[in-house]
Design a protein around this motif. Structure first.
Motif, PDB file in Angstrom:
ATOM      1  N   ASN A 168      34.507  41.444  48.610  1.00  0.00           N
ATOM      2  CA  ASN A 168      35.367  40.656  48.335  1.00  0.00           C
ATOM      3  C   ASN A 168      34.644  39.279  47.814  1.00  0.00           C
ATOM      4  O   ASN A 168      34.145  38.627  48.791  1.00  0.00           O
ATOM      5  CB  ASN A 168      36.427  40.294  49.553  1.00  0.00           C
ATOM      6  CG  ASN A 168      37.369  39.235  49.190  1.00  0.00           C
ATOM      7  OD1 ASN A 168      37.468  38.663  48.079  1.00  0.00           O
ATOM      8  ND2 ASN A 168      37.932  38.345  50.254  1.00  0.00           N
ATOM      9  N   LEU A 173      37.834  42.572  44.421  1.00  0.00           N
ATOM     10  CA  LEU A 173      37.263  43.912  45.285  1.00  0.00           C
ATOM     11  C   LEU A 173      36.092  44.691  44.387  1.00  0.00           C
ATOM     12  O   LEU A 173      36.445  44.849  43.554  1.00  0.00           O
ATOM     13  CB  LEU A 173      38.208  44.606  45.776  1.00  0.00           C
ATOM     14  CG  LEU A 173      39.222  44.203  46.697  1.00  0.00           C
ATOM     15  CD1 LEU A 173      40.093  45.233  47.372  1.00  0.00           C
ATOM     16  CD2 LEU A 173      38.216  43.581  48.025  1.00  0.00           C
ATOM     17  N   PHE A 197      41.797  38.503  50.475  1.00  0.00           N
ATOM     18  CA  PHE A 197      42.087  39.751  51.016  1.00  0.00           C
ATOM     19  C   PHE A 197      41.780  39.770  52.694  1.00  0.00           C
ATOM     20  O   PHE A 197      41.042  39.102  53.196  1.00  0.00           O
ATOM     21  CB  PHE A 197      40.871  40.753  50.306  1.00  0.00           C
ATOM     22  CG  PHE A 197      41.086  40.910  48.876  1.00  0.00           C
ATOM     23  CD1 PHE A 197      41.955  42.136  48.645  1.00  0.00           C
ATOM     24  CD2 PHE A 197      40.432  40.277  47.744  1.00  0.00           C
ATOM     25  CE1 PHE A 197      42.461  42.231  47.399  1.00  0.00           C
ATOM     26  CE2 PHE A 197      40.673  40.523  46.663  1.00  0.00           C
ATOM     27  CZ  PHE A 197      41.577  41.730  46.237  1.00  0.00           C
ATOM     28  N   CYS A 200      40.805  46.942  54.700  1.00  0.00           N
ATOM     29  CA  CYS A 200      41.006  48.134  53.502  1.00  0.00           C
ATOM     30  C   CYS A 200      40.774  49.597  54.405  1.00  0.00           C
ATOM     31  O   CYS A 200      40.502  49.620  55.258  1.00  0.00           O
ATOM     32  CB  CYS A 200      39.732  48.209  52.619  1.00  0.00           C
ATOM     33  SG  CYS A 200      39.914  46.679  51.629  1.00  0.00           S
ATOM     34  N   TYR A 209      44.840  48.151  50.770  1.00  0.00           N
ATOM     35  CA  TYR A 209      44.150  46.936  50.996  1.00  0.00           C
ATOM     36  C   TYR A 209      45.312  45.921  51.446  1.00  0.00           C
ATOM     37  O   TYR A 209      46.180  45.954  50.801  1.00  0.00           O
ATOM     38  CB  TYR A 209      43.401  46.302  49.747  1.00  0.00           C
ATOM     39  CG  TYR A 209      44.241  46.207  48.534  1.00  0.00           C
ATOM     40  CD1 TYR A 209      44.888  45.134  48.216  1.00  0.00           C
ATOM     41  CD2 TYR A 209      44.074  47.217  47.712  1.00  0.00           C
ATOM     42  CE1 TYR A 209      45.575  44.803  47.023  1.00  0.00           C
ATOM     43  CE2 TYR A 209      45.454  47.170  46.653  1.00  0.00           C
ATOM     44  CZ  TYR A 209      45.756  46.191  46.160  1.00  0.00           C
ATOM     45  OH  TYR A 209      46.516  45.712  45.049  1.00  0.00           O
ATOM     46  N   TYR A 221      47.957  49.244  47.156  1.00  0.00           N
ATOM     47  CA  TYR A 221      46.882  50.407  46.798  1.00  0.00           C
ATOM     48  C   TYR A 221      46.533  50.479  45.276  1.00  0.00           C
ATOM     49  O   TYR A 221      47.122  50.241  44.506  1.00  0.00           O
ATOM     50  CB  TYR A 221      47.292  51.651  47.628  1.00  0.00           C
ATOM     51  CG  TYR A 221      47.990  52.754  46.779  1.00  0.00           C
ATOM     52  CD1 TYR A 221      49.425  52.384  46.885  1.00  0.00           C
ATOM     53  CD2 TYR A 221      47.303  53.660  46.360  1.00  0.00           C
ATOM     54  CE1 TYR A 221      50.087  53.286  46.155  1.00  0.00           C
ATOM     55  CE2 TYR A 221      48.393  54.770  45.330  1.00  0.00           C
ATOM     56  CZ  TYR A 221      49.479  54.401  45.445  1.00  0.00           C
ATOM     57  OH  TYR A 221      50.419  55.279  44.793  1.00  0.00           O
TER      58      TYR A 221
END
Length: 446
Positions: A168, A173, A197, A200, A209, A221
């Motif tokens: 991250n 990502l 974030f 995951c 996520y 997702y």
């Protein structure tokens, strides 16, 4: 009823039922690994029985899944400690710990062969370690030489036997992969941009996520080509606010962990630990400390949400506690009262083994079962007549969720000397006082 086995190499059999009444029946079959107590396959079929006739049917059993956790990987917040407990015996197998002068241990994940992967930051390089219980020496399998800013975490996909590293950085990502064929240092920008974030989970082409949005904690997702890491499609976010209309799910919280079940559904644990003061009418999210006021509201609860693979449907919400009032007992007329009552979203004591106090992490995935580390507190207010103080009782438990009947039960409870998932404390004493009166005893959990 008779049972025969047609051939030695064919694990199956013939069951004969006699004198059945005419009608429609459902025949179910299960194949168990009795040594491991693992359900390996199951199937069912409908049968219509007619009077005076013999009806034959064949049941095709579907493989339940090749992956199941042999260990429970349990975090202890003190000193970056992770315990590996044997699932069957619930006994400690191995401990990994560090201190401020050692490499920082990150996410632990168990692979199909029972090895443990972990990502460690050492000298600005991320090393993927493979820990084996069969040997005394751990080995470094994979080194990421990137020194870019950003946090790495690791997630194992049992369906592809790939250990993914997720970075991250600056709201994006990135993926790296380590599999049985080797490792790649090539960065794959998955095409997801968010401000914050969380966790995951990866299964095949699906990356799930969590992140924080204007709605609170949310989940989304993306689809990607897992052979190359290239993004294929990013799905729209799904927020916790979408789920609030579901009957029985009437709260908020933080997404603490995500897992993909063998049938492709997504399991999410939500933790809700906060207090609301009557003085300023604000809500304070409290992870390490409970600040409680007389007449205020205290949350120590959580839920397991099971979603469809495309996140379009919430199929189950389990373990969520509703509102109740915790009151002081007895007469308070002769005392300087500090506590009268608090509104609590905490399991009733008799519900403690069927509800969550605050789920922290999914520590094991078994066929049709999850094991969840659960941490939270229960409160007892003073008993004036019995001269007992109030008390906060902390809980660090392993909870199992049976995904066949969705029953929740307590597998093991730890003392805080053994394992402490979160640091829980209360600001202010749960006591009452009277001039010249000393020696109150503690209240009992009830």
């Amino acid at each position: 009823m008779t049972l025969t086995k047609p051939r030695k190499e064919l694990w199956g059999g013939v069951l004969e039922f006699e004198d059945l009444e005419p009608g429609t029946y459902t025949a179910e079959a299960e194949a168990w690994n009795t040594d491991e107590n693992i359900l390996e396959g199951s199937g069912s079929t409908k049968i219509t029985v007619k009077a005076g006739e013999t009806t034959d049917c064949t049941i095709k059993m579907i493989l339940e899944g090749i992956f199941y956790s042999k260990y429970m990987l349990i975090p202890d917040y003190r000193g970056w400690i992770t315990y590996a407990y044997d699932y069957s015996t619930c006994t400690e197998k191995k401990i990994w710990s560090t201190n401020s002068n050692s490499p920082q241990y990150s996410h632990f994940a168990e692979s199909n062969d029972g090895s443990i992967y972990c990502t460690i930051l050492t000298n600005n390089k991320y090393n993927v370690h493979n820990y084996s219980f069969a040997t005394s020496n751990d080995k470094t399998d994979f080194i990421i030489t990137k020194t870019n800013t950003g946090f790495f975490d690791g997630y194992y996909d049992s369906t592809t036997d790939i250990y993914w590293l997720v970075r991250n950085a600056n709201g994006n990502l990135y993926l790296y992969k380590k599999n049985v064929e080797g490792a790649s240092e090539e960065e794959y920008n998955i095409g997801i941009t968010q401000n914050s974030f969380g966790d995951c989970a990866i299964r095949g082409e699906n990356l799930y996520y969590s992140f924080y949005s204007d709605y609170g904690d949310s989940i989304g997702y993306a689809k990607f080509d897992y052979t190359s890491g290239n993004p294929a499609e990013v799905k729209a976010e799904k927020t916790l606010s979408d789920f609030k209309t579901l009957s029985g799910f009437d709260g908020s919280g933080e997404i603490n962990d995500i897992a993909v079940l063998e049938d492709g559904r997504v399991a999410i644990i939500v933790r809700d630990t906060n207090t609301s003061s009557t003085n300023d009418n604000t809500t304070k999210t409290v992870i390490y400390n409970y600040t409680v006021t007389d007449g205020g509201t205290v949350n120590s609860r959580g839920a397991l949400l099971i979603l469809s693979s495309d996140l379009s449907k919430v199929e189950k919400v389990l373990g969520w506690s509703g509102e109740r009032t915790i009151s002081a007992t007895g007469s308070s007329s002769d005392y300087n009262v500090q506590w009268d009552k608090i509104t609590a979203y905490i399991p009733e004591y008799e519900d403690r083994n069927s509800h969550f106090y605050g789920p922290v992490k999914i520590v094991a995935i078994r066929p049709k079962e999850l094991v969840i580390a659960d941490c939270g507190a229960n409160f007892v207010l003073p008993d004036y007549n019995e001269k007992k103080n109030g008390k906060m009782f902390t809980h660090n438990r392993l909870m199992t969720v049976d995904l066949r009947n969705f029953a929740i039960s307590c597998k093991k409870e730890f003392t805080e000397d053994e394992i402490k998932f979160q640091n829980l404390a209360v600001s202010g004493n749960l006591t009452v006082t009277s001039s010249g009166t000393n020696g109150w005893s503690d209240g009992d959990e009830k």
